[in-house]
Scaffold this motif. Structure first.
Motif, PDB file in Angstrom:
ATOM      1  N   GLN A 111       0.502  -0.788  -0.247  1.00 39.39           N
ATOM      2  CA  GLN A 111       0.067  -0.593   0.148  1.00 39.39           C
ATOM      3  C   GLN A 111       0.773   1.377   0.578  1.00 39.39           C
ATOM      4  O   GLN A 111       0.076   2.869  -0.719  1.00 39.39           O
ATOM      5  N   LEU A 115       0.829   4.158  -3.135  1.00 41.60           N
ATOM      6  CA  LEU A 115       0.437   5.554  -2.096  1.00 41.60           C
ATOM      7  C   LEU A 115       0.694   6.618  -3.093  1.00 41.60           C
ATOM      8  O   LEU A 115       1.379   7.221  -4.008  1.00 41.60           O
ATOM      9  N   GLU A 118      -2.194   4.253  -6.924  1.00 37.91           N
ATOM     10  CA  GLU A 118      -2.532   2.611  -6.936  1.00 37.91           C
ATOM     11  C   GLU A 118      -3.480   2.553  -7.956  1.00 37.91           C
ATOM     12  O   GLU A 118      -4.175   3.276  -9.668  1.00 37.91           O
ATOM     13  N   HIS A 120      -6.443   0.807 -10.063  1.00 32.25           N
ATOM     14  CA  HIS A 120      -7.439   0.693 -10.404  1.00 32.25           C
ATOM     15  C   HIS A 120      -8.426   0.373 -11.557  1.00 32.25           C
ATOM     16  O   HIS A 120      -7.622   0.989 -12.777  1.00 32.25           O
ATOM     17  N   LEU A 123     -14.492   1.980 -12.422  1.00 35.94           N
ATOM     18  CA  LEU A 123     -15.031   2.387 -10.377  1.00 35.94           C
ATOM     19  C   LEU A 123     -14.443   2.718  -9.296  1.00 35.94           C
ATOM     20  O   LEU A 123     -14.598   2.586  -8.040  1.00 35.94           O
ATOM     21  N   HIS A 124     -12.701   2.879  -9.436  1.00 36.27           N
ATOM     22  CA  HIS A 124     -11.385   2.997  -8.697  1.00 36.27           C
ATOM     23  C   HIS A 124     -11.067   1.653  -7.964  1.00 36.27           C
ATOM     24  O   HIS A 124     -11.255   1.847  -6.782  1.00 36.27           O
ATOM     25  N   ARG A 125     -12.286   0.454  -7.688  1.00 34.78           N
ATOM     26  CA  ARG A 125     -11.590  -0.212  -7.092  1.00 34.78           C
ATOM     27  C   ARG A 125     -10.294  -1.463  -7.398  1.00 34.78           C
ATOM     28  O   ARG A 125      -9.847  -0.788  -9.118  1.00 34.78           O
ATOM     29  N   LEU A 126      -9.482  -1.236  -6.314  1.00 32.62           N
ATOM     30  CA  LEU A 126      -8.108  -1.522  -6.333  1.00 32.62           C
ATOM     31  C   LEU A 126      -7.311  -2.645  -7.209  1.00 32.62           C
ATOM     32  O   LEU A 126      -8.740  -4.059  -6.718  1.00 32.62           O
ATOM     33  N   GLU A 128      -5.586  -4.786  -6.208  1.00 32.75           N
ATOM     34  CA  GLU A 128      -3.982  -5.618  -5.404  1.00 32.75           C
ATOM     35  C   GLU A 128      -3.386  -6.145  -6.105  1.00 32.75           C
ATOM     36  O   GLU A 128      -2.160  -6.651  -6.124  1.00 32.75           O
ATOM     37  N   PRO A 129      -3.225  -7.452  -6.795  1.00 30.60           N
ATOM     38  CA  PRO A 129      -2.571  -8.914  -6.723  1.00 30.60           C
ATOM     39  C   PRO A 129      -1.477  -8.339  -7.501  1.00 30.60           C
ATOM     40  O   PRO A 129      -0.574  -7.998  -7.220  1.00 30.60           O
ATOM     41  N   PRO A 130      -2.258  -7.742  -8.845  1.00 30.58           N
ATOM     42  CA  PRO A 130      -0.778  -6.836  -9.747  1.00 30.58           C
ATOM     43  C   PRO A 130      -0.463  -5.564  -8.289  1.00 30.58           C
ATOM     44  O   PRO A 130       1.196  -5.529  -8.830  1.00 30.58           O
ATOM     45  N   GLU A 132       0.284  -6.199  -5.435  1.00 33.13           N
ATOM     46  CA  GLU A 132       1.399  -6.662  -5.060  1.00 33.13           C
ATOM     47  C   GLU A 132       2.238  -7.750  -5.605  1.00 33.13           C
ATOM     48  O   GLU A 132       3.652  -7.839  -5.255  1.00 33.13           O
TER      49      GLU A 132
END
Lengths: 271, 417
Positions: A111, A115, A118, A120, A123-126, A128-130, A132
């Motif tokens: 995160q 920072l 991000e 996304h 829909l501005h959904r994060l 995460e897998p890529p 990480e």
């Protein structure tokens, strides 16, 4: 000498990545920088040293875009550029790792790495897998192996690990120049070694690195060249392999202003 | 056949038991390092329910279970908003009277006779918009001018209370007759609809969890704690169907009740706001600003924008909560928004484990805290205790919750680094 072999391995190029010519800056009546020249090449670690009030931080803040120069010219990759704000600097590929790190303790490593940038969807959904995955790759490429999990909060990391995260974040964004402000100031011996090794690896990967430090030991362990400022003026530019700590200390404390814009290029290229 | 199946099953059972063991180990690690999560609050809730089941005769009934849900709905809505504000390390003291403004606005808009007599379906969105404007204004003063949120929202507390008293002094109260508005406090789903809603909730959760696992596996990222994920889905299924089963057995004077609409509203906002906080860039930025505003600013996050949006969320949730609270009593009067509403809402968020110093907390904290407060108040009422006792007990629970959290965090500081 092991150290000089390391120097030869570094892909140092001849043209400076960043070159500052005749930079001046005053805060009201206080003249912080007077006619300062500075340069750093890709694949090189350039140390910027000087006593308190020598103008190191001012110079860096101007390059980072947080302050504006009063006079002078900036060349990046041989082109003259203007830096009017942090965004201009970031667009050029300049990243600064500040002393106080600018990490969020309550967020985990991934995160913090992303920072403000991000990944996304619409829909501005994060995603995460890529994020990480890329964080893990960056950590691996920089050989940062001491962090147990990149999903642990930064609050649980040691000082050296936190510094590594801050540096890795600066590197991840295709940056060309990384400026480190006192990266080892708050660290113990082992942690310092960890960070200095990381700094050397950045240069080996072809980045230009500027390191500001009060610690000459750290500088002689990492830097290829050393720029000394005193009272806002250039007082010397030294090659690490051709100078001594004694000489640098004298320059810091009692150096006479020199005009170094005409440094012979050949002198700086290792062998 | 057997030769192939043998090792496979062995490997499988080994994998599962290793997974369980690692689950147990991370659990112990978490507790030892002070990361207690929702465990203490869930245990406290169970203890409270057990205590009142024995000490109050009418507490442990299906009908009263529905009552607790309806009673917690309004306060919990406010508490959801409080979580966001606390995540930033700010405070919003205006929410109880912003809730009052929300309630007053719907009451005014639906008022027949000399009023506009709008349908509740139009009045409620308009009231929420009014609250959103209040939140934007308060947030802008905090974020753009830099006045401390304590002062801005304290002023809001007085101003919005003044508006309510000013408007209602003459009539004393406005009766809410619109059925849509009153439904938020008193509608019960049919038994079948209740089961379908439970199935929808569990199914939706399972699908979202599964898609998360699949995308992680596809990206080659390690999937943490598979048994824990399964356990969560099973626990949610038990809880959802359990709640519906209990609600469906409730009866008042022979009339069967069912799942209250309030329960669906509580869960809906829990899901939506948790998604907002945990799965979107906005939520990530809220945590970042609360953790280290300077770092967030340097990372290019528009900090004032985040602050304004959070105060907007806070006021909107207050408005929604206010409408539900008004619907519970079918009216708005001059005392609306007073009493312990503000402190109950903040306590709910804090009891659930949201830090007052920013950066730490989750929406579900408000849900659990709201449940604890509503249960305690309902239990003490049912058992016939003096109202003074209710305040004292709520205060003690708040103190205990924050003390446990503080001690846990000190342990964490010692274990970490």
């Amino acid at each position: 000498m092991g150290a000089s072999t390391a120097l030869l391995d570094s892909p140092v190029t001849d043209t400076p990545l960043l070159e500052l010519r005749g930079i001046s800056k005053s805060y009201g009546s206080v003249q912080a920088l007077t006619d300062v020249d500075f340069e750093v090449r890709a694949g090189e670690v350039m140390a910027l040293v000087g006593d308190n009030g020598a103008g190191k931080s001012t110079l860096i803040k101007c390059v980072a875009g947080t302050h504006a120069f009063d006079g002078g010219e900036i060349y990046f990759e041989g082109r003259q550029v203007e830096i009017h704000g942090p965004k201009d600097a970031a667009d050029l590929g300049i990243e600064v790792v500040y002393q106080d790190l600018a990490l969020c303790d309550n967020l985990d490593v991934v995160q913090n790495m992303y920072l403000g940038r991000e990944e996304h969807d619409w829909l501005h959904r994060l995603k995460e897998p890529p994020m990480e995955q890329r964080t893990a790759e960056t950590m691996k490429s920089l050989a940062v192996t001491t962090i147990r999990s990149i999903r642990q909060p930064v609050a649980t990391l040691s000082g050296g690990q936190r510094q590594s995260v801050a540096v890795a974040r600066a590197v991840m964004w295709n940056s060309k120049l990384v400026i480190l402000d006192e990266p080892t100031a708050a660290l113990g011996v082992a942690q310092t070694e960890q960070v200095l090794a990381l700094v050397r690896r950045l240069a080996e990967q072809g980045l230009a690195v500027v390191i500001i430090s009060h610690n000459l030991h750290d500088i002689f362990e990492t830097a290829h060249r050393i720029t000394v400022l005193r009272l806002g003026r250039n007082v010397g530019l030294y090659e690490r392999v051709k100078t001594t700590q004694q000489e640098v200390v004298e320059a810091i404390t009692a150096g006479k202003p020199t005009k170094v814009s005409g440094i012979p290029m050949t002198a700086a290229a290792p062998q | 056949m057997t030769t192939v199946a043998g090792p496979e099953t062995a490997a499988q059972t080994e994998g599962t038991s290793a997974g369980l063991r690692s689950l147990l180990r991370t659990g112990i690690d978490d507790i030892r390092s002070g990361n207690l999560g929702v465990l203490p609050i869930v245990l406290a809730l169970v203890a409270i329910v057990v205590f009142f089941s024995f000490s109050a005769t009418n507490f442990f009934t299906a009908t009263n279970f529905g009552n607790v849900i309806i009673q917690m709905a309004g306060t919990t809505m406010l508490a959801y908003g409080v979580v966001f504000v606390l995540l930033l390390g700010e405070i919003d003291l205006s929410i109880s009277y912003v809730a009052g403004i929300g309630a007053l606005t719907v009451a005014e808009l639906q008022r027949p006779g000399s009023g506009p007599a709008l349908s509740g379906l139009i009045a409620m969105p308009l009231a929420i918009v009014a609250c959103a404007l209040i939140g934007t204004a308060q947030g802008s003063i905090v974020a753009k001018i830099g006045v401390p949120s304590f002062v801005v929202t304290l002023a809001g507390f007085l101003i919005w209370q003044g508006v309510i008293v000013y408007r209602l002094e003459q009539p004393g109260s406005i009766i809410i007759q619109d059925r849509w508005i009153n439904y938020t406090g008193s509608y019960y789903f049919s038994h079948l609809a209740g089961w379908l809603i439970a199935a929808l909730v569990v199914g939706g959760y399972a699908v979202s969890v599964l898609s998360g696992v699949v995308s992680k596996m596809r990206a080659g990222v390690t999937v943490p704690n598979r048994p824990l994920i399964l356990l969560k889905v099973v626990a949610l299924a038990v809880a959802a169907f359990g709640v519906v089963a209990i609600c469906n057995t409730a009866k008042v004077q022979g009339t069967p009740l069912g799942l209250p609409l309030a329960a669906v509203i509580i869960v809906l906002f829990l899901v939506v706001l948790t998604f907002l906080a945990k799965r979107t860039t906005f939520g990530r930025h809220v945590y970042a600003v609360g953790g280290n505003a300077e770092a967030a600013r340097r990372a290019g996050i528009n900090v004032p924008r985040i602050r304004i949006l959070v105060f907007l969320i806070s006021s909107v949730m207050a408005g929604i909560g206010g409408i539900i609270l008004a619907a519970n009593v079918n009216s708005v009067d001059t005392n609306f928004g007073g009493g312990t509403l503000l402190l109950d809402a903040i306590s709910a968020a804090v009891i659930g484990g949201t830090s007052l110093f920013g950066g730490r907390g989750e929406v579900r904290n408000a849900f659990l805290g709201g449940a604890v407060i509503a249960t305690v108040q309902n239990g003490l009422n049912t058992a016939g205790y003096n109202p003074g006792t209710i305040y004292i007990v709520t205060g003690i629970i708040l103190l205990l919750a924050v003390t446990v959290d503080t001690v846990a965090r000190r342990l964490q500081a010692r274990a970490g680094r």
